[in-house]
Design a protein around this motif. Sequence first.
Motif, PDB file in Angstrom:
ATOM      1  N   ASP A  97     -13.967 -47.080  12.599  1.00 10.50           N
ATOM      2  CA  ASP A  97     -13.271 -46.318  13.628  1.00 10.50           C
ATOM      3  C   ASP A  97     -14.249 -45.824  14.687  1.00 10.50           C
ATOM      4  N   ALA A  98     -15.420 -45.355  14.256  1.00 11.40           N
ATOM      5  CA  ALA A  98     -16.436 -44.884  15.200  1.00 11.40           C
ATOM      6  C   ALA A  98     -16.956 -46.027  16.064  1.00 11.40           C
ATOM      7  N   ALA A  99     -17.104 -47.215  15.467  1.00 11.45           N
ATOM      8  CA  ALA A  99     -17.557 -48.374  16.245  1.00 11.45           C
ATOM      9  C   ALA A  99     -16.528 -48.746  17.313  1.00 11.45           C
ATOM     10  N   GLY A 100     -15.260 -48.758  16.927  1.00  9.86           N
ATOM     11  CA  GLY A 100     -14.217 -49.042  17.912  1.00  9.86           C
ATOM     12  C   GLY A 100     -14.147 -47.994  18.992  1.00  9.86           C
ATOM     13  N   LEU A 101     -14.344 -46.734  18.614  1.00  9.17           N
ATOM     14  CA  LEU A 101     -14.336 -45.643  19.586  1.00  9.17           C
ATOM     15  C   LEU A 101     -15.409 -45.865  20.651  1.00  9.17           C
ATOM     16  N   GLY A 102     -16.611 -46.219  20.218  1.00  7.93           N
ATOM     17  CA  GLY A 102     -17.715 -46.432  21.155  1.00  7.93           C
ATOM     18  C   GLY A 102     -17.483 -47.596  22.093  1.00  7.93           C
ATOM     19  N   LEU A 103     -16.849 -48.645  21.603  1.00 10.65           N
ATOM     20  CA  LEU A 103     -16.614 -49.820  22.434  1.00 10.65           C
ATOM     21  C   LEU A 103     -15.437 -49.620  23.396  1.00 10.65           C
ATOM     22  N   PHE A 104     -14.359 -49.023  22.904  1.00 10.88           N
ATOM     23  CA  PHE A 104     -13.156 -48.926  23.726  1.00 10.88           C
ATOM     24  C   PHE A 104     -13.232 -47.847  24.800  1.00 10.88           C
ATOM     25  N   CYS A 105     -13.957 -46.755  24.557  1.00 11.60           N
ATOM     26  CA  CYS A 105     -14.082 -45.754  25.617  1.00 11.60           C
ATOM     27  C   CYS A 105     -14.817 -46.344  26.820  1.00 11.60           C
ATOM     28  N   MET A 106     -15.621 -47.354  26.550  1.00 12.87           N
ATOM     29  CA  MET A 106     -16.391 -48.000  27.605  1.00 12.87           C
ATOM     30  C   MET A 106     -15.586 -49.101  28.303  1.00 12.87           C
ATOM     31  N   THR A 107     -14.993 -50.009  27.530  1.00 15.98           N
ATOM     32  CA  THR A 107     -14.246 -51.105  28.153  1.00 15.98           C
ATOM     33  C   THR A 107     -13.012 -50.586  28.889  1.00 15.98           C
ATOM     34  N   GLY A 108     -12.370 -49.551  28.342  1.00 15.24           N
ATOM     35  CA  GLY A 108     -11.214 -48.980  29.028  1.00 15.24           C
ATOM     36  C   GLY A 108     -11.582 -48.379  30.369  1.00 15.24           C
ATOM     37  N   THR A 109     -12.718 -47.700  30.426  1.00 13.83           N
ATOM     38  CA  THR A 109     -13.172 -47.103  31.685  1.00 13.83           C
ATOM     39  C   THR A 109     -13.520 -48.174  32.706  1.00 13.83           C
ATOM     40  N   VAL A 110     -14.211 -49.214  32.267  1.00 12.77           N
ATOM     41  CA  VAL A 110     -14.604 -50.289  33.188  1.00 12.77           C
ATOM     42  C   VAL A 110     -13.378 -50.999  33.749  1.00 12.77           C
ATOM     43  N   ARG A 111     -12.404 -51.289  32.904  1.00 16.29           N
ATOM     44  CA  ARG A 111     -11.211 -51.990  33.378  1.00 16.29           C
ATOM     45  C   ARG A 111     -10.433 -51.139  34.387  1.00 16.29           C
ATOM     46  N   ALA A 112     -10.367 -49.838  34.136  1.00 13.71           N
ATOM     47  CA  ALA A 112      -9.669 -48.959  35.071  1.00 13.71           C
ATOM     48  C   ALA A 112     -10.383 -48.921  36.421  1.00 13.71           C
ATOM     49  N   LEU A 113     -11.703 -48.853  36.399  1.00 10.76           N
ATOM     50  CA  LEU A 113     -12.468 -48.860  37.652  1.00 10.76           C
ATOM     51  C   LEU A 113     -12.309 -50.184  38.382  1.00 10.76           C
ATOM     52  N   ASP A 114     -12.280 -51.287  37.635  1.00 10.48           N
ATOM     53  CA  ASP A 114     -12.113 -52.601  38.261  1.00 10.48           C
ATOM     54  C   ASP A 114     -10.768 -52.727  38.974  1.00 10.48           C
ATOM     55  N   LEU A 115      -9.769 -51.980  38.487  1.00  9.31           N
ATOM     56  CA  LEU A 115      -8.443 -52.037  39.105  1.00  9.31           C
ATOM     57  C   LEU A 115      -8.254 -50.977  40.182  1.00  9.31           C
ATOM     58  N   GLY A 116      -9.362 -50.341  40.588  1.00  3.17           N
ATOM     59  CA  GLY A 116      -9.319 -49.444  41.736  1.00  3.17           C
ATOM     60  C   GLY A 116      -9.041 -47.992  41.429  1.00  3.17           C
ATOM     61  N   MET A 117      -9.067 -47.592  40.176  1.00  2.00           N
ATOM     62  CA  MET A 117      -8.831 -46.196  39.838  1.00  2.00           C
ATOM     63  C   MET A 117     -10.049 -45.357  40.198  1.00  2.00           C
ATOM     64  N   ASN A 118      -9.803 -44.084  40.539  1.00  2.52           N
ATOM     65  CA  ASN A 118     -10.930 -43.201  40.806  1.00  2.52           C
ATOM     66  C   ASN A 118     -11.612 -42.828  39.497  1.00  2.52           C
ATOM     67  N   VAL A 119     -12.784 -42.214  39.593  1.00  2.00           N
ATOM     68  CA  VAL A 119     -13.594 -41.961  38.403  1.00  2.00           C
ATOM     69  C   VAL A 119     -12.890 -41.067  37.385  1.00  2.00           C
ATOM     70  N   PRO A 120     -12.329 -39.902  37.771  1.00  9.14           N
ATOM     71  CA  PRO A 120     -11.646 -39.073  36.759  1.00  9.14           C
ATOM     72  C   PRO A 120     -10.512 -39.806  36.056  1.00  9.14           C
ATOM     73  N   ALA A 121      -9.704 -40.545  36.825  1.00  6.28           N
ATOM     74  CA  ALA A 121      -8.600 -41.279  36.219  1.00  6.28           C
ATOM     75  C   ALA A 121      -9.116 -42.372  35.286  1.00  6.28           C
ATOM     76  N   ALA A 122     -10.198 -43.036  35.678  1.00  9.35           N
ATOM     77  CA  ALA A 122     -10.777 -44.079  34.836  1.00  9.35           C
ATOM     78  C   ALA A 122     -11.294 -43.503  33.527  1.00  9.35           C
ATOM     79  N   ILE A 123     -11.882 -42.320  33.580  1.00  8.44           N
ATOM     80  CA  ILE A 123     -12.379 -41.683  32.359  1.00  8.44           C
ATOM     81  C   ILE A 123     -11.216 -41.343  31.431  1.00  8.44           C
ATOM     82  N   VAL A 124     -10.128 -40.822  31.994  1.00  8.90           N
ATOM     83  CA  VAL A 124      -8.947 -40.497  31.185  1.00  8.90           C
ATOM     84  C   VAL A 124      -8.385 -41.765  30.528  1.00  8.90           C
ATOM     85  N   LEU A 125      -8.313 -42.847  31.286  1.00  4.80           N
ATOM     86  CA  LEU A 125      -7.793 -44.089  30.734  1.00  4.80           C
ATOM     87  C   LEU A 125      -8.758 -44.680  29.702  1.00  4.80           C
ATOM     88  N   GLY A 126     -10.053 -44.461  29.895  1.00  4.32           N
ATOM     89  CA  GLY A 126     -11.010 -44.878  28.882  1.00  4.32           C
ATOM     90  C   GLY A 126     -10.804 -44.133  27.576  1.00  4.32           C
TER      91      GLY A 126
END
Length: 228
Positions: A97-126
């Motif tokens: 679970d901890a390994a998935g947490l570390g990977l998904f908080c990162m990939t979720g943030t990157v994908r949100a930023l790639d789709l044009g979200m601002n930084v706070p919103a990208a962090i929330v989506l991460g």
Amino acid sequence: MTNTATTLLALDLLGIVAFALSGNLLAARKNIDITGGLVLGALAGLGGGMLRDVLLGTRPLSLSEPVYLIPPLVTTVIVYFVGQRLERVRWFIVTFDAAGLGLFCMTGTVRALDLGMNVPAAIVLGLMTACGGGLLRDVVANEVPALFNGSDLYLLPATAGAVLTAMAVRLHAWNLWTALAIAAFVFAFRMVAWNLQWRVPQPMRGWSYRGIDAKLRGTRGVFRRPKR
């Protein structure tokens, strides 16, 4: 496919494997059959990403890319044959679970930023990507969600990872190596917090209903660190 897209795909699949293993092991620990294990593994591995993509207004990757469906199936078979041989199932559940947490908080943030979200919103989506699947897994399995367990830290490591990821992307420093470093940091943060029982501040002025709280202390969820 660009290098960034390939990196994201690889990290996403690793995260799905880790979370799916945690879901299947939780099913094994609760003596749930193999179909239930598949459901818990799929919820844990795919649920957070699907919630993120729905909020982003895009087709969920797990539905548009069939490769995303493979890890839950494979991990279900693996746990079915070897899960009963594991003696420290709780430790493995928390670790994956901890390994998935570390990977998904990162990939979720990157994908949100790639789709044009601002930084706070990208962090929330991460954070939603990292915590959403585990939350669905725990609720369906009738487990106190790790996200709400006050005996250790869960959201804070994911938040730190999402913030570091957003900073790396904005500074044009995000690549495979920085991604692995951030994931390793979040994983270590989470595991140390779990082992040492680091706590967030409790409610003030007895707002937590002490009588109910005293009864809950007697329950032992899978994510609650046993007292020494």
